[in-house]
Scaffold this motif. Structure first.
Motif, mmCIF file in Angstrom:
data_model
loop_
_atom_site.group_PDB
_atom_site.id
_atom_site.type_symbol
_atom_site.label_atom_id
_atom_site.label_comp_id
_atom_site.label_asym_id
_atom_site.label_seq_id
_atom_site.Cartn_x
_atom_site.Cartn_y
_atom_site.Cartn_z
ATOM 1 N N VAL A 73 10.924 -39.442 -10.924
ATOM 2 C CA VAL A 73 12.040 -39.499 -9.974
ATOM 3 C C VAL A 73 11.509 -39.692 -8.560
ATOM 4 N N TRP A 74 10.390 -39.034 -8.242
ATOM 5 C CA TRP A 74 9.812 -39.138 -6.898
ATOM 6 C C TRP A 74 9.238 -40.524 -6.615
ATOM 7 N N LEU A 75 9.103 -41.341 -7.606
ATOM 8 C CA LEU A 75 8.481 -42.652 -7.435
ATOM 9 C C LEU A 75 9.486 -43.798 -7.469
ATOM 10 N N MET A 76 10.736 -43.484 -7.698
ATOM 11 C CA MET A 76 11.764 -44.523 -7.818
ATOM 12 C C MET A 76 11.989 -45.365 -6.568
ATOM 13 N N PRO A 77 11.979 -44.798 -5.350
ATOM 14 C CA PRO A 77 12.290 -45.656 -4.199
ATOM 15 C C PRO A 77 11.280 -46.781 -4.003
ATOM 16 N N ALA A 78 10.042 -46.572 -4.407
ATOM 17 C CA ALA A 78 9.048 -47.641 -4.285
ATOM 18 C C ALA A 78 9.431 -48.823 -5.166
ATOM 19 N N VAL A 79 9.813 -48.539 -6.397
ATOM 20 C CA VAL A 79 10.177 -49.600 -7.332
ATOM 21 C C VAL A 79 11.524 -50.208 -6.951
ATOM 22 N N VAL A 80 12.513 -49.362 -6.690
ATOM 23 C CA VAL A 80 13.839 -49.862 -6.330
ATOM 24 C C VAL A 80 13.775 -50.672 -5.041
ATOM 25 N N GLY A 81 13.054 -50.177 -4.051
ATOM 26 C CA GLY A 81 12.913 -50.904 -2.787
ATOM 27 C C GLY A 81 12.305 -52.277 -2.978
ATOM 28 N N GLY A 82 11.264 -52.356 -3.793
ATOM 29 C CA GLY A 82 10.636 -53.640 -4.073
ATOM 30 C C GLY A 82 11.551 -54.594 -4.817
ATOM 31 N N LEU A 83 12.283 -54.062 -5.791
ATOM 32 C CA LEU A 83 13.199 -54.899 -6.583
ATOM 33 C C LEU A 83 14.392 -55.380 -5.775
ATOM 34 N N VAL A 84 14.905 -54.527 -4.900
ATOM 35 C CA VAL A 84 16.104 -54.874 -4.137
ATOM 36 C C VAL A 84 15.775 -55.780 -2.949
ATOM 37 N N ILE A 85 14.780 -55.406 -2.157
ATOM 38 C CA ILE A 85 14.472 -56.129 -0.919
ATOM 39 C C ILE A 85 13.661 -57.396 -1.180
ATOM 40 N N ARG A 86 12.734 -57.331 -2.124
ATOM 41 C CA ARG A 86 11.939 -58.497 -2.523
ATOM 42 C C ARG A 86 11.143 -59.110 -1.377
ATOM 43 N N LYS A 87 10.544 -58.261 -0.579
ATOM 44 C CA LYS A 87 9.705 -58.702 0.540
ATOM 45 C C LYS A 87 8.444 -57.845 0.561
ATOM 46 N N PRO A 88 7.346 -58.414 1.041
ATOM 47 C CA PRO A 88 6.132 -57.602 1.187
ATOM 48 C C PRO A 88 6.402 -56.376 2.051
ATOM 49 N N GLY A 89 5.955 -55.242 1.595
ATOM 50 C CA GLY A 89 6.098 -54.006 2.338
ATOM 51 C C GLY A 89 7.307 -53.173 1.966
ATOM 52 N N ALA A 90 8.228 -53.710 1.180
ATOM 53 C CA ALA A 90 9.462 -52.987 0.860
ATOM 54 C C ALA A 90 9.199 -51.728 0.034
ATOM 55 N N ALA A 91 8.340 -51.836 -0.960
ATOM 56 C CA ALA A 91 8.030 -50.673 -1.799
ATOM 57 C C ALA A 91 7.380 -49.573 -0.962
ATOM 58 N N LEU A 92 6.424 -49.962 -0.145
ATOM 59 C CA LEU A 92 5.730 -49.009 0.723
ATOM 60 C C LEU A 92 6.702 -48.378 1.725
ATOM 61 N N TYR A 93 7.533 -49.199 2.342
ATOM 62 C CA TYR A 93 8.500 -48.710 3.332
ATOM 63 C C TYR A 93 9.443 -47.682 2.710
ATOM 64 N N CYS A 94 10.054 -48.032 1.596
ATOM 65 C CA CYS A 94 11.046 -47.144 0.985
ATOM 66 C C CYS A 94 10.434 -45.818 0.543
ATOM 67 N N GLU A 95 9.273 -45.869 -0.086
ATOM 68 C CA GLU A 95 8.643 -44.627 -0.560
ATOM 69 C C GLU A 95 8.205 -43.757 0.616
ATOM 70 N N THR A 96 7.667 -44.379 1.659
ATOM 71 C CA THR A 96 7.195 -43.625 2.821
ATOM 72 C C THR A 96 8.354 -42.990 3.586
ATOM 73 N N VAL A 97 9.395 -43.758 3.857
ATOM 74 C CA VAL A 97 10.542 -43.204 4.589
ATOM 75 C C VAL A 97 11.212 -42.107 3.769
#
Length: 195
Positions: A54-78
């Protein structure tokens, strides 16, 4: 991909931020669930990592939704920053932990040059964010625990949990969001059948 498709638009920043803040609140609540379930895993404490994903979902969801470099990192970090601000029991340590976890998922999307957002890519992103989480925990949280009976099973089960919950679950959540039409202004919403 050319630079214009990799460039973040305002809508990308807003949607990524909404995803991250929502998961930051979930992180804080999931910390309470984690503490409450410790007794249930007393028979084999590393098995508690089966709910880690559950704690790792925003990285995957962010990458899948935004589809830009840095999205997975941004979502998980924020999301990690938000959970720390809400009073995570692990305090500010969750912030570098979120960065490390976000990098794991980012590597999966980068491996496909930010062009594949199908289930196998999501599962790889989940697995790599699980691996990065397990490595962080291996050295930061679990360094005093026994290697063979605790740290190795903990790491392996974290990867399994991340692959299923963050990978498959993140893919399913993204697909469900796309099917509602809320992502229509993003590539993930315009290519519903390809998610």
């Amino acid at each position: 991909m050319d630079n214009t498709t990799n460039r973040w638009r305002t809508i990308d920043i807003v949607v990524a931020s909404v995803i991250a803040v929502a998961f930051g609140v979930i992180f804080w609540a999931w910390g309470l669930v984690w503490s409450a379930t410790e007794g249930a895993f007393a028979f084999f404490p590393p098995a508690q990592t089966l709910i880690y994903g559950v704690w790792l979902m925003p990285a995957v969801v962010g990458g899948l939704v935004i589809r830009k470099p840095g999205a997975a990192l941004y979502c998980e970090t924020v999301a990690a920053v938000v959970s720390a601000l809400l009073g995570s029991q692990w305090a500010g340590t969750v912030i570098p932990q979120g960065i490390v976890q976000g990098i794991g998922a980012e590597l999966a999307f980068a491996a496909f040059r930010y062009r594949s957002y199908r289930l196998p890519t999501a599962m790889l992103a989940g697995a790599l964010t699980g691996l990065s989480a397990a490595l962080f925990d291996f050295f930061v949280w679990n360094s005093e625990t026994e290697l063979v009976n605790y740290r190795i099973p903990y790491a392996l089960l974290t990867i399994v949990s991340a692959t299923i919950i963050a990978g498959v679950g993140g893919w399913a959540l993204t697909r469900a969001l796309a099917n509602t039409g809320v992502l229509d202004r993003l590539p993930s919403g315009r290519t519903r059948a390809l998610i």
